[in-house]
Design an enzyme around this catalytic site. Structure first.
Site, PDB file in Angstrom:
ATOM      1  N   GLU A 169      66.751  10.584  58.045  1.00  0.00           N
ATOM      2  CA  GLU A 169      66.821  11.746  57.139  1.00  0.00           C
ATOM      3  C   GLU A 169      66.313  13.000  57.857  1.00  0.00           C
ATOM      4  OE1 GLU A 169      64.734  10.773  53.515  1.00  0.00           O
ATOM      5  OE2 GLU A 169      66.486   9.786  52.659  1.00  0.00           O
ATOM      6  N   GLU A 201      70.990   3.995  51.830  1.00  0.00           N
ATOM      7  CA  GLU A 201      69.840   3.683  50.977  1.00  0.00           C
ATOM      8  C   GLU A 201      70.260   3.887  49.533  1.00  0.00           C
ATOM      9  OE1 GLU A 201      66.309   5.935  51.809  1.00  0.00           O
ATOM     10  OE2 GLU A 201      66.059   5.106  53.813  1.00  0.00           O
TER      11      GLU A 201
END
Ligand SMILES: *[C@@H]1O[C@H](CO)[C@@H](O)[C@H](O)[C@H]1NC(C)=O
Ligand SMILES: *[C@@H]1O[C@H](CO)[C@@H](O)[C@H](O)[C@H]1NC(C)=O
Ligand SMILES: *[C@@H]1O[C@H](CO)[C@@H](O)[C@H](O)[C@H]1NC(C)=O
Ligand SMILES: *[C@@H]1O[C@H](CO)[C@@H](O)[C@H](O)[C@H]1NC(C)=O
EC number: 3.2.1.23
Length: 584
Positions: A188, A268
């Site tokens: 991320e 995710e």
């Protein structure tokens, strides 16, 4: 370059090369690739879609790795995803740990034995609600270091670490006969403030150098355009992450802006959510997870369920968020397998969705592990922390005019005691303050052994104290976990700024770094040691007491089959416990 050298020797080494060419032909049957023309993965040339679940080996005792992996396989998953926490493996510079619960190679091998593929996320930064997002605290010894950037000192440490980890992973890649199909670079990164593409380029080069040109490297970012812009890089396949609340179509459209072709991937997909210390346990309804999962799978996308098995933040490994809120020991995550590894309703609800797309494997699901109630354990008081400084700090304290941080006294985790004397009479309540909110993260305050209260980062920055001039002022400061997300990951611990008494800066500190683990193991574990014996104490009183060591014994009965078994412990009426069980 190594390839070119082999070719120039090929005539001389013809017989040897024949043997190797044979091996290579065999290996080359195993491939894992992106099919850009048909928006999918190809495994050994065949269309492939993964339905994966996250499990972090660092959050499950090694003894249970296989049991949990089997349960994941029986849910219909064909892959697992794990992070590799750098600080778990390199707690001190160049002191590596890869044995026992740290044996990541064994964990990956077990996944393969059970019949699961592996999606590897080796960081170097992992977030993960893990102390400092997996970055080792010792990086902060250079106070001004810019983490997750092209800062040369950061890159040098990363380079050294990747040079240790990635060569171990190479043989475990799918094309080399192992289970690892894809490898994530960073984590991320688009949500971080630095947006330094040179850093990503550096990582891409090192990953390719150690792992070769064939492995699929990817990035993961929140499903927003600006995240993918800073988090992505040419040569790294961009994927997104999102949970049940999101519009699946819109989220994948964001991935398509970066990757117009190739497989859709949610790296995710949240089955639950993380917790913060002092707040209720987070939950997400099974039906909501099931319907989003159906939606994702029905459009042919690849998915990883984060978490499928959350587990436990053992020791001091939990992270924290800003405004400062530490995560607790449990990383249950309301996942389909509970913190204890048990099957939940959510497990079966999701299994039902998955089997609409993937046939379930034959065979029984391993049952939840049996538990045993060992009964009430009476805890006896050993010593208050202040009474055990000789044992807890055998190398003696450090003196300093102003307070020093944990890093400055070479301690990374746990507790440090800061001591000075009251410069004035405080015969009426007098404010002891941390004007810059510099108590990281929680300080237990006493004057001459009399409890005064607790200072807390971000919430209690002033406390009224009383005592005579010359009395001993103690602050036992607890590191509750380093921030793991956002721009505040350079999270220094201890008293990181000056304290004032009645607005005057306190000086003349004696600082005791405490080696609690070693003390518990060697000297504090039992009663009747060198000095004094244990006292029984009742815990009905709710008044604040100073941090104290307690110990208790329980027996594992003989004559009952299958003991020892797992158990749960409860501390009714206690407020905060650091448990050193199993280490005593
Ligand atoms: C989801 O997003 C798509 C694409 O932006 C949009 O067309 C659709 O109306 C959205 N659905 C809902 C329920 O908001
Ligand atoms: C503190 O108070 C005592 C009497 O209670 C007095 O003797 C002493 O001088 C005072 N000390 C300071 C530093 O004010
Ligand atoms: C404490 O204050 C002194 C004097 O202003 C300053 O020099 C020092 O850097 C401060 N220390 C910390 C840890 O903030
Ligand atoms: C626990 O048992 C050991 C061995 O009998 C003993 O040395 C120790 O003092 C006991 N501890 C407590 C807290 O009762």
């Amino acid at each position: 370059m190594p390839g070119a050298r082999v070719r120039s020797f090929s005539l001389l080494l013809a017989p040897l090369l024949l043997c190797c060419a044979h091996g290579l032909r065999h290996a080359s049957q195993k491939t894992f690739k992106i099919d850009y023309s048909r928006d999918r993965f190809l495994k050994d040339g065949q269309p492939f879609r993964y339905i994966s679940g996250s499990i972090h080996y660092s959050r499950v005792p090694r003894f249970y790795w296989k049991d949990r992996l089997l349960k994941m396989k029986m849910a219909g998953l064909n892959a697992i995803q794990t992070y590799v926490p750098w600080n778990f493996h390199e707690p001190q510079p160049e002191k590596y740990q890869f044995a026992g619960d740290h044996d990541v190679e064994h964990f990956i091998q077990l996944a393969q034995d059970v019949g699961l593929l592996v999606i590897l996320r080796p960081g170097p930064y992992i977030c993960a609600e893990w102390d400092m997002g997996g970055l080792p605290a010792w990086l902060l010894e250079k106070e001004s270091i810019v983490l997750r950037s092209s800062d040369p000192d950061y890159l040098a440490a990363v380079d050294k670490w990747l040079g240790v980890l990635l060569p171990k992973m190479k043989r475990l890649l799918y094309q080399n006969g192992g289970p690892i199909i894809t490898v994530q670079v960073e984590n991320e990164y688009g949500s971080y403030i630095a947006c330094d593409h040179n850093y990503l380029r550096f990582l891409l080069k090192r990953f390719r150098y150690y792992l070769g040109d064939d492995v699929v490297l990817f990035t993961t970012d929140g499903a927003q355009e600006r995240f993918l812009q800073c988090g992505g890089l040419q040569g790294l396949y961009s994927t997104v992450d999102f949970g049940t609340g999101n519009n699946v179509t819109a989220a994948f459209q964001i991935q398509r802006k970066s990757e117009p072709k190739g497989p859709l991937v949610n790296s995710e997909f949240y089955t639950g959510w993380l917790d913060h210390w002092g707040s209720p346990h987070s939950t997400v309804k099974s039906e909501d997870v099931a319907s989003s999962l159906y939606d994702i799978l029905d459009r042919g996308a690849n998915v990883n369920l984060y978490m499928f098995m959350g587990g436990t933040n053992f020791g001091y490994w939990n992270g924290a968020n800003i405004p400062y809120a530490a995560q607790p020991t449990s990383y249950d995550y309301d996942a389909p397998l509970s913190e204890a590894g048990d099957l939940t309703d959510k497990y079966f609800v999701l299994q039902k969705v998955i089997q609409k797309f993937n046939p379930l494997p034959e065979g029984p699901i391993p049952p939840s592990t049996p538990k045993f109630a060992y009964g009430k354990v009476v805890l006896k008081k050993l010593k208050a922390v202040g009474e055990a400084l000789d044992i807890l700090c055998p190398s003696g304290p450090v003196k300093s005019l102003y307070p020093l941080t944990f890093i400055q006294v070479k301690q990374y985790f746990g507790f440090v005691l800061y001591r000075t004397t009251l410069p004035q009479n405080c015969s009426s309540p007098t404010p002891l303050s941390s004007p810059l909110d510099g108590v990281h993260d929680r300080a237990y305050v006493s004057v001459d052994g009399v409890p005064q209260g607790v200072l807390e980062r971000n919430s209690v920055t002033t406390l009224n104290i009383m005592g005579k001039a010359g009395a001993t002022l103690d602050l036992l400061v607890e590191n509750m976990g380093r921030v793991n997300y956002g721009k505040h990951i350079n999270d220094f611990k201890g008293l990181v700024s000056n304290l004032t008494l009645n607005s005057n800066i306190l000086t003349g500190w004696t600082i005791f770094p405490l080696d609690t683990e070693d003390a518990v193991q060697t000297h504090l574990g039992s009663c009747g040691g060198q000095e004094g014996s244990c006292q029984s104490e009742s815990h009905s009183s709710s008044s604040y007491r100073l941090p104290t060591f307690y110990a208790g014994n329980f027996s594992i009965f003989s004559g009952i089959p299958d003991l020892p078994q797992d158990t749960f412990i409860q501390f009714p009426g206690w407020t905060k416990v650091c448990d050193f069980m199993g280490r005593v």
